[in-house]
Motif scaffolding. Structure first.
Motif, PDB file in Angstrom:
ATOM      1  N   GLY A  55       0.770  -1.227   0.000  1.00 57.13           N
ATOM      2  CA  GLY A  55       0.000   0.000   0.000  1.00 57.13           C
ATOM      3  C   GLY A  55       0.807   1.286   0.000  1.00 57.13           C
ATOM      4  O   GLY A  55       0.248   2.376   0.064  1.00 57.13           O
ATOM      5  N   TRP A  56       2.131   1.165  -0.084  1.00 61.11           N
ATOM      6  CA  TRP A  56       2.961   2.377  -0.180  1.00 61.11           C
ATOM      7  C   TRP A  56       2.826   2.931  -1.580  1.00 61.11           C
ATOM      8  O   TRP A  56       3.083   2.223  -2.557  1.00 61.11           O
ATOM      9  N   ALA A  57       2.442   4.185  -1.679  1.00 63.95           N
ATOM     10  CA  ALA A  57       2.163   4.781  -2.980  1.00 63.95           C
ATOM     11  C   ALA A  57       2.989   6.036  -3.198  1.00 63.95           C
ATOM     12  O   ALA A  57       3.325   6.742  -2.236  1.00 63.95           O
ATOM     13  N   ASN A  58       3.293   6.306  -4.442  1.00 68.38           N
ATOM     14  CA  ASN A  58       4.006   7.517  -4.788  1.00 68.38           C
ATOM     15  C   ASN A  58       3.594   7.937  -6.191  1.00 68.38           C
ATOM     16  O   ASN A  58       3.226   7.093  -7.014  1.00 68.38           O
ATOM     17  N   VAL A  59       3.640   9.234  -6.446  1.00 70.65           N
ATOM     18  CA  VAL A  59       3.335   9.748  -7.783  1.00 70.65           C
ATOM     19  C   VAL A  59       4.466  10.654  -8.227  1.00 70.65           C
ATOM     20  O   VAL A  59       5.259  11.138  -7.416  1.00 70.65           O
ATOM     21  N   VAL A  60       4.527  10.897  -9.520  1.00 68.63           N
ATOM     22  CA  VAL A  60       5.586  11.735 -10.064  1.00 68.63           C
ATOM     23  C   VAL A  60       5.323  13.196  -9.706  1.00 68.63           C
ATOM     24  O   VAL A  60       4.204  13.590  -9.360  1.00 68.63           O
ATOM     25  N   GLU A  61       6.366  13.986  -9.814  1.00 72.48           N
ATOM     26  CA  GLU A  61       6.315  15.370  -9.364  1.00 72.48           C
ATOM     27  C   GLU A  61       5.239  16.177 -10.080  1.00 72.48           C
ATOM     28  O   GLU A  61       4.604  17.042  -9.465  1.00 72.48           O
ATOM     29  N   SER A  62       5.024  15.907 -11.356  1.00 76.49           N
ATOM     30  CA  SER A  62       4.092  16.711 -12.146  1.00 76.49           C
ATOM     31  C   SER A  62       2.641  16.581 -11.689  1.00 76.49           C
ATOM     32  O   SER A  62       1.802  17.423 -12.010  1.00 76.49           O
TER      33      SER A  62
END
Length: 115
Positions: A55-62
């Protein structure tokens, strides 16, 4: 048979929101890392973000601060919540599942952000 099915795309005005769904079948969904990838017209596919099996999530900077990824393993579904949408977010959005050497793609769902 493994299937990833994206849904939830459509047309939205700038500043609006959409929630995309990636529903999986035929795999042990909870074991898979899921990425969201998008492809705008005339451009290459680009990573939007991903979520681990835990469940660890990350998105790109944009898209940081606007997009959020989550998952419900009981429903074999990953979500992409998109807020404050911009015209440059217009693309076909795909989900991609991977674990080890196993990798699967969905067919994509179109998102159009336009006034």
């Amino acid at each position: 048979q493994v299937q990833l099915v994206e849904s939830g795309g459509g047309w939205v005005q700038p500043g609006g929101s959409l929630r995309l769904f990636c529903a999986a079948s035929g795999i042990t969904f909870s074991s898979y890392f899921i990425n969201w990838v998008r492809q705008a017209p005339g451009k290459e596919r680009e990573l939007v973000g991903g979520i681990s099996s835990s469940g660890w999530a990350n998105v790109v900077e944009s898209v940081k601060g606007r997009f959020t990824i989550s998952r419900d393993n009981a429903k074999n579904t990953v979500y992409l919540q998109m807020n404050s949408l911009k015209p440059e977010d217009t693309a076909v959005y795909y989900c991609h599942a991977s674990v080890g050497s196993a990798t699967f793609w969905g067919q994509g769902t179109q998102v159009i952000v336009s006034s």
